[in-house]
Design a protein around this motif. Sequence first.
Motif, PDB file in Angstrom:
ATOM      1  N   SER A   1       0.831  -1.211   0.000  1.00 21.47           N
ATOM      2  CA  SER A   1       0.000   0.000   0.000  1.00 21.47           C
ATOM      3  C   SER A   1       0.865   1.261   0.000  1.00 21.47           C
ATOM      4  O   SER A   1       0.541   2.247  -0.682  1.00 21.47           O
ATOM      5  N   ASP A   2       1.952   1.241   0.759  1.00 22.13           N
ATOM      6  CA  ASP A   2       2.876   2.374   0.739  1.00 22.13           C
ATOM      7  C   ASP A   2       3.477   2.565  -0.655  1.00 22.13           C
ATOM      8  O   ASP A   2       3.687   3.702  -1.114  1.00 22.13           O
ATOM      9  N   TYR A   3       3.749   1.470  -1.341  1.00 24.88           N
ATOM     10  CA  TYR A   3       4.280   1.533  -2.706  1.00 24.88           C
ATOM     11  C   TYR A   3       3.280   2.208  -3.639  1.00 24.88           C
ATOM     12  O   TYR A   3       3.653   3.069  -4.466  1.00 24.88           O
ATOM     13  N   ILE A   4       2.007   1.854  -3.506  1.00 31.52           N
ATOM     14  CA  ILE A   4       0.963   2.478  -4.331  1.00 31.52           C
ATOM     15  C   ILE A   4       0.886   3.969  -4.051  1.00 31.52           C
ATOM     16  O   ILE A   4       0.785   4.787  -4.976  1.00 31.52           O
ATOM     17  N   LEU A   5       0.956   4.346  -2.782  1.00 31.37           N
ATOM     18  CA  LEU A   5       0.882   5.766  -2.426  1.00 31.37           C
ATOM     19  C   LEU A   5       2.079   6.544  -2.981  1.00 31.37           C
ATOM     20  O   LEU A   5       1.927   7.677  -3.445  1.00 31.37           O
ATOM     21  N   ARG A   6       3.271   5.947  -2.927  1.00 25.20           N
ATOM     22  CA  ARG A   6       4.455   6.640  -3.453  1.00 25.20           C
ATOM     23  C   ARG A   6       4.339   6.891  -4.950  1.00 25.20           C
ATOM     24  O   ARG A   6       4.798   7.918  -5.459  1.00 25.20           O
ATOM     25  N   ARG A   7       3.730   5.962  -5.666  1.00 24.26           N
ATOM     26  CA  ARG A   7       3.623   6.092  -7.124  1.00 24.26           C
ATOM     27  C   ARG A   7       2.616   7.158  -7.545  1.00 24.26           C
ATOM     28  O   ARG A   7       2.577   7.531  -8.725  1.00 24.26           O
ATOM     29  N   LEU A   8       1.823   7.660  -6.615  1.00 22.75           N
ATOM     30  CA  LEU A   8       0.846   8.693  -6.950  1.00 22.75           C
ATOM     31  C   LEU A   8       1.512  10.027  -7.264  1.00 22.75           C
ATOM     32  O   LEU A   8       0.936  10.859  -7.956  1.00 22.75           O
TER      33      LEU A   8
ATOM     34  N   TYR B   1      -2.588  15.923  -4.206  1.00 28.33           N
ATOM     35  CA  TYR B   1      -3.141  14.637  -3.793  1.00 28.33           C
ATOM     36  C   TYR B   1      -3.924  14.008  -4.940  1.00 28.33           C
ATOM     37  O   TYR B   1      -4.579  14.692  -5.725  1.00 28.33           O
ATOM     38  N   ARG B   2      -3.848  12.684  -5.024  1.00 30.23           N
ATOM     39  CA  ARG B   2      -4.581  11.917  -6.033  1.00 30.23           C
ATOM     40  C   ARG B   2      -5.266  10.736  -5.346  1.00 30.23           C
ATOM     41  O   ARG B   2      -4.894  10.348  -4.258  1.00 30.23           O
ATOM     42  N   ILE B   3      -6.235  10.187  -6.039  1.00 28.05           N
ATOM     43  CA  ILE B   3      -6.975   9.046  -5.482  1.00 28.05           C
ATOM     44  C   ILE B   3      -6.143   7.782  -5.650  1.00 28.05           C
ATOM     45  O   ILE B   3      -5.787   7.416  -6.774  1.00 28.05           O
TER      46      ILE B   3
ATOM     47  N   LEU C   1      -5.631  -3.141  -1.839  1.00 28.23           N
ATOM     48  CA  LEU C   1      -6.767  -2.974  -0.937  1.00 28.23           C
ATOM     49  C   LEU C   1      -7.356  -1.572  -0.988  1.00 28.23           C
ATOM     50  O   LEU C   1      -8.426  -1.331  -0.414  1.00 28.23           O
ATOM     51  N   PHE C   2      -6.687  -0.639  -1.678  1.00 27.75           N
ATOM     52  CA  PHE C   2      -7.291   0.678  -1.872  1.00 27.75           C
ATOM     53  C   PHE C   2      -8.555   0.591  -2.723  1.00 27.75           C
ATOM     54  O   PHE C   2      -9.355   1.527  -2.754  1.00 27.75           O
ATOM     55  N   THR C   3      -8.740  -0.516  -3.408  1.00 29.89           N
ATOM     56  CA  THR C   3      -9.981  -0.722  -4.153  1.00 29.89           C
ATOM     57  C   THR C   3     -11.172  -0.746  -3.205  1.00 29.89           C
ATOM     58  O   THR C   3     -12.283  -0.360  -3.580  1.00 29.89           O
ATOM     59  N   TYR C   4     -10.920  -1.167  -1.967  1.00 32.48           N
ATOM     60  CA  TYR C   4     -12.010  -1.368  -1.018  1.00 32.48           C
ATOM     61  C   TYR C   4     -12.011  -0.386   0.146  1.00 32.48           C
ATOM     62  O   TYR C   4     -13.066  -0.099   0.721  1.00 32.48           O
ATOM     63  N   VAL C   5     -10.824   0.120   0.533  1.00 31.80           N
ATOM     64  CA  VAL C   5     -10.749   1.013   1.694  1.00 31.80           C
ATOM     65  C   VAL C   5      -9.794   2.175   1.422  1.00 31.80           C
ATOM     66  O   VAL C   5      -8.863   2.055   0.634  1.00 31.80           O
ATOM     67  N   SER C   6     -10.036   3.287   2.109  1.00 30.04           N
ATOM     68  CA  SER C   6      -9.176   4.462   1.965  1.00 30.04           C
ATOM     69  C   SER C   6      -7.871   4.315   2.736  1.00 30.04           C
ATOM     70  O   SER C   6      -6.862   4.941   2.393  1.00 30.04           O
ATOM     71  N   GLY C   7      -7.888   3.525   3.808  1.00 29.68           N
ATOM     72  CA  GLY C   7      -6.708   3.372   4.657  1.00 29.68           C
ATOM     73  C   GLY C   7      -6.084   1.998   4.550  1.00 29.68           C
ATOM     74  O   GLY C   7      -5.862   1.327   5.573  1.00 29.68           O
ATOM     75  N   ALA C   8      -5.774   1.571   3.326  1.00 30.85           N
ATOM     76  CA  ALA C   8      -5.223   0.224   3.138  1.00 30.85           C
ATOM     77  C   ALA C   8      -3.903   0.045   3.867  1.00 30.85           C
ATOM     78  O   ALA C   8      -3.637  -1.022   4.451  1.00 30.85           O
ATOM     79  N   ASN C   9      -3.056   1.067   3.845  1.00 29.93           N
ATOM     80  CA  ASN C   9      -1.769   0.972   4.547  1.00 29.93           C
ATOM     81  C   ASN C   9      -1.982   0.848   6.056  1.00 29.93           C
ATOM     82  O   ASN C   9      -1.273   0.099   6.747  1.00 29.93           O
ATOM     83  N   PHE C  10      -2.977   1.559   6.578  1.00 27.85           N
ATOM     84  CA  PHE C  10      -3.271   1.479   8.009  1.00 27.85           C
ATOM     85  C   PHE C  10      -3.875   0.122   8.368  1.00 27.85           C
ATOM     86  O   PHE C  10      -3.549  -0.455   9.409  1.00 27.85           O
ATOM     87  N   LEU C  11      -4.752  -0.388   7.519  1.00 26.92           N
ATOM     88  CA  LEU C  11      -5.331  -1.706   7.754  1.00 26.92           C
ATOM     89  C   LEU C  11      -4.241  -2.767   7.818  1.00 26.92           C
ATOM     90  O   LEU C  11      -4.273  -3.657   8.686  1.00 26.92           O
TER      91      LEU C  11
END
Length: 254
Positions: free
Chosen positions: A163-170, A178-180, A185-195
């Motif tokens: 999830s951190d990797y996905i966020l870095r690529r934004l 900021y981008r979506i 798991l970001f497909t299902y929740v906003s806080g995938a890295n936290f989950l």
Amino acid sequence: MPLRCQQSPVLAGSATLAVLGALVLYLAEPSGYGKYSESLTSSSIRLPARAAWFLQELPSFAVSAGILVRQPRSFFSLPATVLLGLFCTHYFHRTFVYSFLTRGRPFPIVLLFRGFVFCMGNGLLQGYYLIYCAEYPAEWYTDLRFTLGVFLFILGMGINIHSDYILRRLRKPGEVAYRIPQGGLFTYVSGANFLGEIIEWSGYALASWSLPALAFAFFSLCFLGLRALHHHRFYLKVFEDYPKSRKALIPFIF
């Protein structure tokens, strides 16, 4: 002369973690870094995100690893040292990998100090309990609590890293917009890295079956769960096209 377990500091440290978690929920305010760093005054002293994350996470690794390497080689086959090794692995990644890859915003030094003290205390609590207080039977490696807990720890760490990797690529280097986040798991929740991190520490608590680990898992749930909720609200406010089916933390539920 080997140290003997003192239960009083263990209980006090565990209680402190639990109280801090409850206090986070009671205040229900976003911690002032990342998206919410503007909530602090503009005059707040800040450090670059990479330096700040390195300094904040370092005590948890240094303290726990320091306790671990002082043990006799014969101890390294014991469940307690394996569990402390998992704890060290998480904070090795946070200190020496995540901190040098992050593209976050400058970090308020007052929050860095709080995080430094927290990581120092928690690293000492977890390491001290596992090495000097924990007692596990010889068959603990085959106990369902240990095997399931380690599985959840590895699963959660994998989710967190991905999830951190996905966020870095934004963002490209230097960008602040900021981008979506999409994918995983970001497909299902906003806080995938936290989950992922909540699953990780829940697994650690299950595998170690200890009060300090349970208290830390509870604090992580409170702190990261609340942060996921604030992130979810932020995305809904900023992006009109944000997926309406996406939840804050738990897929399809919350």
